[in-house]
Enzyme design. Structure first.
Site, short mmCIF file in Angstrom:
data_model
loop_
_atom_site.label_atom_id
_atom_site.label_comp_id
_atom_site.label_asym_id
_atom_site.label_seq_id
_atom_site.Cartn_x
_atom_site.Cartn_y
_atom_site.Cartn_z
N SER A 138 0.87 -1.18 0.00
CA SER A 138 0.00 0.00 0.00
C SER A 138 0.90 1.23 0.00
O SER A 138 2.09 1.12 0.33
CB SER A 138 -0.85 0.00 1.28
OG SER A 138 -1.47 1.25 1.49
N TYR A 151 -2.04 -1.04 10.42
CA TYR A 151 -2.00 -1.19 8.96
C TYR A 151 -0.68 -0.64 8.41
O TYR A 151 -0.01 -1.29 7.59
CB TYR A 151 -3.19 -0.44 8.37
CG TYR A 151 -3.45 -0.66 6.90
CD1 TYR A 151 -4.21 -1.75 6.46
CD2 TYR A 151 -2.95 0.22 5.94
CE1 TYR A 151 -4.46 -1.94 5.11
CE2 TYR A 151 -3.20 0.02 4.60
CZ TYR A 151 -3.96 -1.06 4.19
OH TYR A 151 -4.20 -1.24 2.84
P1 NAD Z 1 -11.44 -6.20 0.01
O1 NAD Z 1 -12.04 -6.10 1.36
O2 NAD Z 1 -12.25 -5.92 -1.21
O3 NAD Z 1 -10.75 -7.62 -0.19
C1 NAD Z 1 -10.02 -8.25 0.83
C2 NAD Z 1 -9.93 -9.72 0.51
O4 NAD Z 1 -9.20 -10.36 1.57
C3 NAD Z 1 -11.29 -10.39 0.44
O5 NAD Z 1 -11.26 -11.41 -0.54
C4 NAD Z 1 -11.43 -11.00 1.83
O6 NAD Z 1 -12.32 -12.11 1.88
C5 NAD Z 1 -10.00 -11.42 2.07
N1 NAD Z 1 -9.69 -11.67 3.47
C6 NAD Z 1 -9.87 -10.83 4.53
N2 NAD Z 1 -9.49 -11.47 5.66
C7 NAD Z 1 -9.07 -12.71 5.30
C8 NAD Z 1 -8.58 -13.84 6.01
N3 NAD Z 1 -8.42 -13.81 7.34
N4 NAD Z 1 -8.26 -14.95 5.30
C9 NAD Z 1 -8.43 -15.00 3.97
N5 NAD Z 1 -8.90 -13.97 3.24
C10 NAD Z 1 -9.21 -12.85 3.91
O7 NAD Z 1 -10.17 -5.22 0.09
P2 NAD Z 1 -9.14 -4.69 -1.01
O8 NAD Z 1 -9.20 -3.21 -0.95
O9 NAD Z 1 -9.31 -5.38 -2.31
O10 NAD Z 1 -7.78 -5.12 -0.32
C11 NAD Z 1 -6.89 -6.07 -0.87
C12 NAD Z 1 -5.47 -5.71 -0.46
O11 NAD Z 1 -5.14 -4.44 -1.02
C13 NAD Z 1 -5.29 -5.57 1.06
O12 NAD Z 1 -4.03 -6.14 1.43
C14 NAD Z 1 -5.28 -4.08 1.26
O13 NAD Z 1 -4.56 -3.71 2.39
C15 NAD Z 1 -4.59 -3.63 -0.01
N6 NAD Z 1 -4.83 -2.21 -0.36
C16 NAD Z 1 -6.08 -1.72 -0.57
C17 NAD Z 1 -6.23 -0.40 -0.91
C18 NAD Z 1 -7.57 0.21 -1.17
O14 NAD Z 1 -7.63 1.46 -1.31
N7 NAD Z 1 -8.62 -0.55 -1.31
C19 NAD Z 1 -5.11 0.44 -1.00
C20 NAD Z 1 -3.86 -0.09 -0.77
C21 NAD Z 1 -3.72 -1.43 -0.46
#
Ligand code: NAD
Length: 256
Positions: A138, A151
């Site tokens: 991130s 985080y």
């Molecule tokens: P999201 O909530 O849409 O997806 C998260 C995924 O992780 C889902 O499939 C969920 O079921 C899974 N998950 C959560 N806990 C889990 C567990 N204990 N075991 C197995 N699976 C689990 O979120 P996202 O925004 O797509 O996030 C995905 C990654 O991207 C994360 O690591 C997040 O930190 C990172 N990220 C997101 C953003 C953003 O702005 N959305 C920005 C930077 C980084």
């Protein structure tokens, strides 16, 4: 380009993980999905791209379940060629109010899970002489924001793990890189939009504008499709010597 390869994408039932899984499948990679919530819908979307798709429901906070998922992947496809450590959660609170159990969960899911999946995936990649490990970190792996202590600490840890994984495999065909998105409008971020809308009495649209305005000079969300395209680049021959980078796709957030 990735026909005959197998990609395991953690947290691929939603958001960025689903976008990355679809981008890799569009290049011909078979996919092992993981994550909670609806599986059938996302699985059908990936299968429609003409590749084999299986699912393992490991809870990424549990090392024994991660080990079971890696064994399942080896049974299904022989080995994992591309590992995308993506599963993640968020919790927003000042440090003095941060619930210790939320800290532990974020460390386990956002950081330690990447270590466990990586250590279990590496031997087969090294034996094959080719592998790609992509860690979804991130901008918070590069800079901090208030109220996101766990985080930010976990994502800085992911960037550090990425560098060490790249270094230890630098003379092999196994590369490791991190992707550092700014705001991406997934369920993880929609929760933060909802919280802002409720706290300030704003509409959904105004809360989104405020969120972008605070941090992201482009005033645009990055999309899962754009992040998927970056993952495909890391897997391409042009990515052979891209090692240990933390590549932000953040609308100039960290350029400030
Ligand atoms: P999201 O909530 O849409 O997806 C998260 C995924 O992780 C889902 O499939 C969920 O079921 C899974 N998950 C959560 N806990 C889990 C567990 N204990 N075991 C197995 N699976 C689990 O979120 P996202 O925004 O797509 O996030 C995905 C990654 O991207 C994360 O690591 C997040 O930190 C990172 N990220 C997101 C953003 C953003 O702005 N959305 C920005 C930077 C980084």
């Amino acid at each position: 380009m990735l026909k005959g390869k197998t990609a395991l994408v953690t947290g691929s039932t939603s958001g960025i993980g689903l976008g990355v899984a679809k981008a890799l499948a569009a290049q011909g990679a078979n996919i092992i999905m993981n994550g909670f919530g609806d599986v059938a819908g996302p699985k059908a979307e990936i299968t429609a791209l003409g590749v084999k798709v299986t699912y393992h429901g490991a809870d990424m906070s549990q090392p024994a379940e991660i080990a079971a998922m890696m064994s399942y992947a080896a049974e299904q496809f022989g080995r994992v060629d591309i590992l995308v450590n993506n599963a993640g959660i968020q919790h927003v609170a000042r440090i003095e109010n941060f619930p210790p159990e939320r800290w532990d969960a974020i460390m386990a899911i956002n950081l330690s899970s990447a270590f466990h999946a990586t250590r279990l995936a590496l031997p087969a990649m090294q034996a094959a002489g080719w592998g790609r490990i992509i860690n979804v970190a991130s901008v918070h792996g590069l800079v901090g924001s208030a109220e996101k202590s766990a985080y930010v600490a976990a994502k800085h840890g992911v960037v550090g793990l990425t560098k060490v994984t790249a270094l230890e495999n630098a003379t092999t065909g196994v590369t490791c890189n991190a992707i550092c998105p700014g705001w991406v409008l997934t369920p993880l971020v929609q929760k933060q939009v909802d919280a802002k809308a409720a706290a300030l009495g704003l509409s959904n649209d105004d809360a989104k504008k405020l969120l972008l305005g605070e941090k992201e000079p482009s005033q645009q969300f990055t999309t899962p499709e754009e992040l998927g395209a970056l993952a495909v680049f890391f897997c391409s021959p042009a990515g052979n010597n891209v090692r240990g980078v933390a590549w932000n796709m953040d609308g100039a957030w960290t350029a400030q």
